[in-house]
Structure formats: C-alpha cells, structure tokens
Design a protein around this motif. Structure first.
Motif, PDB file in Angstrom:
ATOM      1  N   LEU A   1       0.816  -1.222   0.000  1.00 22.59           N
ATOM      2  CA  LEU A   1       0.000   0.000   0.000  1.00 22.59           C
ATOM      3  C   LEU A   1       0.846   1.268   0.000  1.00 22.59           C
ATOM      4  N   THR A   2       2.028   1.191   0.571  1.00 16.48           N
ATOM      5  CA  THR A   2       2.826   2.405   0.737  1.00 16.48           C
ATOM      6  C   THR A   2       4.026   2.505  -0.188  1.00 16.48           C
ATOM      7  N   ARG A   3       4.438   1.367  -0.775  1.00 17.65           N
ATOM      8  CA  ARG A   3       5.672   1.410  -1.565  1.00 17.65           C
ATOM      9  C   ARG A   3       5.527   0.788  -2.944  1.00 17.65           C
ATOM     10  N   THR A   4       5.196  -0.487  -3.008  1.00 15.35           N
ATOM     11  CA  THR A   4       5.064  -1.161  -4.298  1.00 15.35           C
ATOM     12  C   THR A   4       4.063  -2.287  -4.187  1.00 15.35           C
ATOM     13  N   VAL A   5       3.198  -2.406  -5.185  1.00 24.25           N
ATOM     14  CA  VAL A   5       2.183  -3.455  -5.169  1.00 24.25           C
ATOM     15  C   VAL A   5       2.803  -4.842  -5.200  1.00 24.25           C
ATOM     16  N   TRP A   6       4.050  -4.932  -5.677  1.00 21.72           N
ATOM     17  CA  TRP A   6       4.719  -6.230  -5.784  1.00 21.72           C
ATOM     18  C   TRP A   6       5.045  -6.842  -4.420  1.00 21.72           C
ATOM     19  N   ALA A   7       5.032  -6.049  -3.360  1.00 24.38           N
ATOM     20  CA  ALA A   7       5.379  -6.582  -2.048  1.00 24.38           C
ATOM     21  C   ALA A   7       4.427  -7.687  -1.610  1.00 24.38           C
ATOM     22  N   LEU A   8       3.137  -7.545  -1.909  1.00 24.95           N
ATOM     23  CA  LEU A   8       2.177  -8.555  -1.466  1.00 24.95           C
ATOM     24  C   LEU A   8       2.306  -9.866  -2.229  1.00 24.95           C
ATOM     25  N   PRO A   9       2.306  -9.861  -3.577  1.00 20.52           N
ATOM     26  CA  PRO A   9       2.466 -11.152  -4.264  1.00 20.52           C
ATOM     27  C   PRO A   9       3.789 -11.838  -3.960  1.00 20.52           C
ATOM     28  N   LEU A  10       4.838 -11.086  -3.727  1.00 20.14           N
ATOM     29  CA  LEU A  10       6.117 -11.708  -3.380  1.00 20.14           C
ATOM     30  C   LEU A  10       6.070 -12.298  -1.973  1.00 20.14           C
ATOM     31  N   THR A  11       5.340 -11.658  -1.062  1.00 19.58           N
ATOM     32  CA  THR A  11       5.146 -12.225   0.272  1.00 19.58           C
ATOM     33  C   THR A  11       4.333 -13.515   0.198  1.00 19.58           C
ATOM     34  N   LEU A  12       3.280 -13.489  -0.621  1.00 21.69           N
ATOM     35  CA  LEU A  12       2.471 -14.691  -0.802  1.00 21.69           C
ATOM     36  C   LEU A  12       3.288 -15.803  -1.460  1.00 21.69           C
ATOM     37  N   ALA A  13       4.155 -15.430  -2.389  1.00 19.35           N
ATOM     38  CA  ALA A  13       5.004 -16.424  -3.048  1.00 19.35           C
ATOM     39  C   ALA A  13       5.940 -17.089  -2.050  1.00 19.35           C
ATOM     40  N   ALA A  14       6.476 -16.309  -1.104  1.00 17.25           N
ATOM     41  CA  ALA A  14       7.352 -16.885  -0.083  1.00 17.25           C
ATOM     42  C   ALA A  14       6.592 -17.910   0.754  1.00 17.25           C
TER      43      ALA A  14
END
Length: 211
Positions: free
Chosen positions: A150-163
C-alpha cells in the motif's frame, strides 16, 4: 500348540501420514513432553538466528541493485525489509520444525544453518505451541507485506504470498517436495528470485529495470 515363530511385520502398521499445518489432532505426539515452562533460550534455539544470513544476503543484493538503478536508498525501507526477513525466517524455521517433527525424531543431521532446531524432539516446546507461533508470525508477515504494497510497491504482497507458497510446497502435503528431491529447487526460487525481487521492488518502488 501355539506357533511362536516370528511373524513378518506389516510395513504399514506404524506408518505415519505427514501432518497438515492446520491439523489439530495429536499435535503433541510423539515428541517428548516439556519438563517445564518454555524459556527465552528455547525460543532462541527454535528461531535459529544464524539462518537469517540465508534471507538477509539475497534481500540486500536486491536493494543494492535498486540503488545502482535509481541512485536512491532508504534506511527506513532497509529496516522494513529486515523486519520482513526476520518474520519470514521465523515462519520458515518454526513451520519446518513442526512439519518435520516425526522425521527429526530419527536423528536427522543438524547444523547452525539447516536441519531443524531440535526443540520439539528435545521436548522444550510443544508442537501446538510452535505451530501457533508460526501462524502468528505468518500473520504479521502478511500484514507487513500488505503495508509495503500500500505504501511502496504493489509487488510486495504477491512476493510475500510467493514466499509462503514456497514454504508450503517445501514442507507440507500434498507436495512436500523436500522429501521428493525438489526442495533445492524451491530454495533456489526463494533465495535466487523472490528475495532479490522483493529487495529491489521495495527500494526502487517498481520492478522496472531489474537486471
């Protein structure tokens, strides 16, 4: 008379099916029962601090690549990513200890960097307690991933889910690839792809320009 000859043992008689991460029954078997209250020392042992190097290094690499591409670097984002790697490490080591508890009883080799902490086998922490801690850590990891998205990059969530997906495929049914010769490939994806991408995306604010 009674036939006293030894009978062949059914190889499936004592076979245990691998426990699902969310399964509730028989969480405390067959490891030892903790002799007393869980101490901070036990949690440190379960957390395996030296294993942090496996996550910190590739995440720092991604951040260095972002600095090279953009010329910008944020100490606050460095701290947020460090918190992310700590939470991810706790999820990994606690969940893996829980998933492998039956296998670890056989005396699998351990090092400071791999092989499990031994807290369940030694009866220092109950399986249900470690499982609950892993779920709490994963909830905090997801919250941090959402915050960064929400604050930096939308990619943070899918990469967290990928982990999280890589951990599930590595340790838990139905895949449990660590027991089928695929664990190294999952580790390679996590260390070589997910973590550098996360470090780059959070510092750069985008994946554009990633080498």
């Amino acid at each position: 008379g009674v036939d006293r000859r030894a009978r062949p043992q059914d190889p499936c008689r004592n076979h245990r099916q691998p426990a699902h991460f969310l399964a509730i029954p028989s969480l405390d078997a067959p490891v030892q029962t903790p002799a007393g209250p869980v101490s901070l020392r036990h949690w440190i042992q379960a957390s395996r601090p030296l294993a942090q190097a496996n996550l910190a290094a590739p995440t720092l690499l991604g951040q260095a690549l972002a600095y090279q591409a953009t010329g910008r670097f944020s100490g606050a984002l460095l701290g947020a990513l460090f918190a992310w790697t700590v939470l991810d490490q706790l999820v990994i080591v606690w969940a893996n200890d829980y998933a492998d508890r039956d296998h670890d009883i056989g005396g699998s080799a351990k090092t400071p960097f791999s092989g499990g902490s031994g807290v369940l086998v030694e009866g220092k922490i109950r399986p249900r307690t470690l499982r609950a801690a892993a779920l709490v850590a994963y909830g905090l990891l997801l919250a941090l991933g959402v915050g960064l998205a929400l604050t930096r990059t939308v990619w943070a969530l899918p990469l967290t889910l990928a982990a999280g997906a890589l951990l599930w495929a590595y340790s838990f049914p139905p895949l449990r690839l660590s027991y089928r010769g695929g664990g190294e490939h999952l580790q390679g994806l996590g260390v070589g792809v997910v973590l550098p991408l996360l470090g780059y995306a959070v510092q750069a604010g985008t994946l554009a320009g990633f080498p």
